[in-house]
Design a protein around this motif. Structure first.
Motif, PDB file in Angstrom:
ATOM      1  N   GLY A  16       0.803  -1.215   0.000  1.00 14.64           N
ATOM      2  CA  GLY A  16       0.000   0.000   0.000  1.00 14.64           C
ATOM      3  C   GLY A  16       0.837   1.266   0.000  1.00 14.64           C
ATOM      4  O   GLY A  16       0.323   2.346   0.289  1.00 14.64           O
ATOM      5  N   ASP A  17       2.124   1.150  -0.332  1.00 15.15           N
ATOM      6  CA  ASP A  17       3.029   2.301  -0.285  1.00 15.15           C
ATOM      7  C   ASP A  17       3.561   2.662  -1.670  1.00 15.15           C
ATOM      8  O   ASP A  17       4.499   3.426  -1.798  1.00 15.15           O
ATOM      9  CB  ASP A  17       4.204   1.976   0.655  1.00 15.15           C
ATOM     10  CG  ASP A  17       5.100   3.174   0.926  1.00 15.15           C
ATOM     11  OD1 ASP A  17       4.570   4.202   1.392  1.00 15.15           O
ATOM     12  OD2 ASP A  17       6.314   3.091   0.651  1.00 15.15           O
ATOM     13  N   ALA A  18       2.953   2.109  -2.723  1.00 12.72           N
ATOM     14  CA  ALA A  18       3.469   2.323  -4.069  1.00 12.72           C
ATOM     15  C   ALA A  18       3.281   3.763  -4.531  1.00 12.72           C
ATOM     16  O   ALA A  18       2.331   4.443  -4.144  1.00 12.72           O
ATOM     17  CB  ALA A  18       2.788   1.375  -5.051  1.00 12.72           C
ATOM     18  N   SER A  19       4.218   4.236  -5.350  1.00 12.31           N
ATOM     19  CA  SER A  19       4.150   5.562  -5.967  1.00 12.31           C
ATOM     20  C   SER A  19       4.991   5.504  -7.236  1.00 12.31           C
ATOM     21  O   SER A  19       5.569   4.472  -7.574  1.00 12.31           O
ATOM     22  CB  SER A  19       4.694   6.628  -5.003  1.00 12.31           C
ATOM     23  OG  SER A  19       6.088   6.458  -4.814  1.00 12.31           O
ATOM     24  N   SER A  20       5.061   6.631  -7.955  1.00  7.87           N
ATOM     25  CA  SER A  20       5.880   6.654  -9.162  1.00  7.87           C
ATOM     26  C   SER A  20       7.353   6.450  -8.835  1.00  7.87           C
ATOM     27  O   SER A  20       8.117   5.927  -9.641  1.00  7.87           O
ATOM     28  CB  SER A  20       5.691   7.985  -9.905  1.00  7.87           C
ATOM     29  OG  SER A  20       6.113   9.078  -9.095  1.00  7.87           O
ATOM     30  N   ALA A  21       7.759   6.864  -7.632  1.00  8.53           N
ATOM     31  CA  ALA A  21       9.151   6.669  -7.214  1.00  8.53           C
ATOM     32  C   ALA A  21       9.401   5.261  -6.699  1.00  8.53           C
ATOM     33  O   ALA A  21      10.545   4.785  -6.714  1.00  8.53           O
ATOM     34  CB  ALA A  21       9.518   7.683  -6.129  1.00  8.53           C
ATOM     35  N   ARG A  22       8.349   4.586  -6.236  1.00  7.83           N
ATOM     36  CA  ARG A  22       8.452   3.230  -5.694  1.00  7.83           C
ATOM     37  C   ARG A  22       7.334   2.384  -6.284  1.00  7.83           C
ATOM     38  O   ARG A  22       6.325   2.116  -5.621  1.00  7.83           O
ATOM     39  CB  ARG A  22       8.357   3.241  -4.162  1.00  7.83           C
ATOM     40  CG  ARG A  22       9.461   4.007  -3.478  1.00  7.83           C
ATOM     41  CD  ARG A  22       9.280   4.006  -1.967  1.00  7.83           C
ATOM     42  NE  ARG A  22       8.016   4.613  -1.568  1.00  7.83           N
ATOM     43  CZ  ARG A  22       7.816   5.924  -1.473  1.00  7.83           C
ATOM     44  NH1 ARG A  22       8.809   6.767  -1.750  1.00  7.83           N
ATOM     45  NH2 ARG A  22       6.649   6.405  -1.111  1.00  7.83           N
TER      46      ARG A  22
END
Length: 296
Positions: A235-241
């Motif tokens: 639940g911590d995904a982002s464009s950087a991760r």
């Protein structure tokens, strides 16, 4: 009942083509020391622990498998992206009668010890990591500062080898602002993205029964922290991760047989040697056998 025995733990993390913890003072490049070893700060790791506790999780059984009902904890230091109560600041959350302790708990006549105890009872992150309630002058004309020292400490994670950081220039297809006269696009069209190509990081932590007596941190609370450590990046995904780029490979959990601990944390943490491929070696101690749990 508060924590009955000292606990040490270690996390082995894998990063693949991701920015695990950007440095805002360095163009959001992944943090690294002068020797090139990557770093994820303790603040970053505790933020993820708080988020997982707030999102919901299941406890682990003896084999390390999640089971039982979904548990969601009340968290004081909520991120703006995940706040559930609409509070715009920590002061508002603490003083609100519905979600906090009420303004009287932080007023001029308030009992600081009683307020600290109530805060620990209400918020898991306060009784785990501690918190400083430092608010400016109130309507009564007095400021307040209440410090709670938590029993759970988490060290920054460092890579076992120097990491290679790749920087890529990116271009937006649409201007964020109106371009200046004579230009088709504004200056904010160009940007940079940074990533760690590949790296194995290791973080250590401990739980102190002596400090747990002051905050009420219990064995059950320790089990909750243990459960979310195995799924730190869910639940911590982002464009950087991007999804799958951050992974908990292993949680190693040492439970001592007494409050004082059979061995020092420095000695316990030093018994773990992690290799560049994520494999590891453990020098076990007499009477202290760690539990080794796979990441989620």
């Amino acid at each position: 009942m508060s924590l009955t025995k000292k606990i040490d733990f270690a996390l082995i993390l894998k990063v693949t083509n991701a920015n695990p913890n950007g440095d805002p003072l360095n163009g959001n490049r992944p943090r690294a020391d002068f020797q090139g070893f990557g770093e994820m700060t303790d603040v970053c790791l505790k933020r993820k622990i708080r988020d997982r506790l707030q999102d919901g999780f299941q406890l682990l059984d003896e084999s390390g498998k999640a089971h039982g009902e979904i548990i969601k904890e009340s968290i004081f230091v909520q991120s703006d992206e995940k706040k559930t109560d609409g509070m715009t600041s920590l002061a508002n959350r603490a003083k609100d009668k519905e979600v906090g302790l009420g303004a009287d708990a932080f007023g001029k006549k308030a009992n600081k010890d009683e307020t600290a105890q109530k805060a620990c009872e209400k918020w898991l992150d306060v009784r785990s990591f501690g918190q400083v309630f430092a608010f400016g002058k109130s309507d009564e004309g007095a400021g307040v500062s209440i410090a709670v020292r938590g029993p759970v400490t988490v060290q920054s994670a460092f890579s076992v080898e120097p990491v290679n950081i790749t920087s890529t220039q990116i271009t937006k297809s649409v201007s964020g602002e109106d371009p200046k006269e004579g230009k088709n696009k504004s200056s904010d069209t160009m940007g940079m993205k940074h990533r760690v190509d590949s790296g194995i990081y290791v973080a250590f932590g401990a739980m102190s029964p002596q400090l747990a007596e002051r905050t009420g941190f219990s064995d059950t609370d320790a089990d909750k922290i243990k459960a979310v450590l195995t799924k730190l990046f869910e639940g911590d995904a982002s464009s950087a991760r991007p999804e799958g780029s951050m992974q908990v490979l292993k949680l190693i959990w040492w439970e001592h047989n007494c409050k004082a601990g059979q061995y020092s944390s420095a000695k316990v943490h030093g018994s773990l040697k992690v290799n560049a491929d994520g494999s590891y070696e453990l020098n076990n101690f007499d009477g202290l056998v760690p539990t080794e749990i796979d990441g989620f």
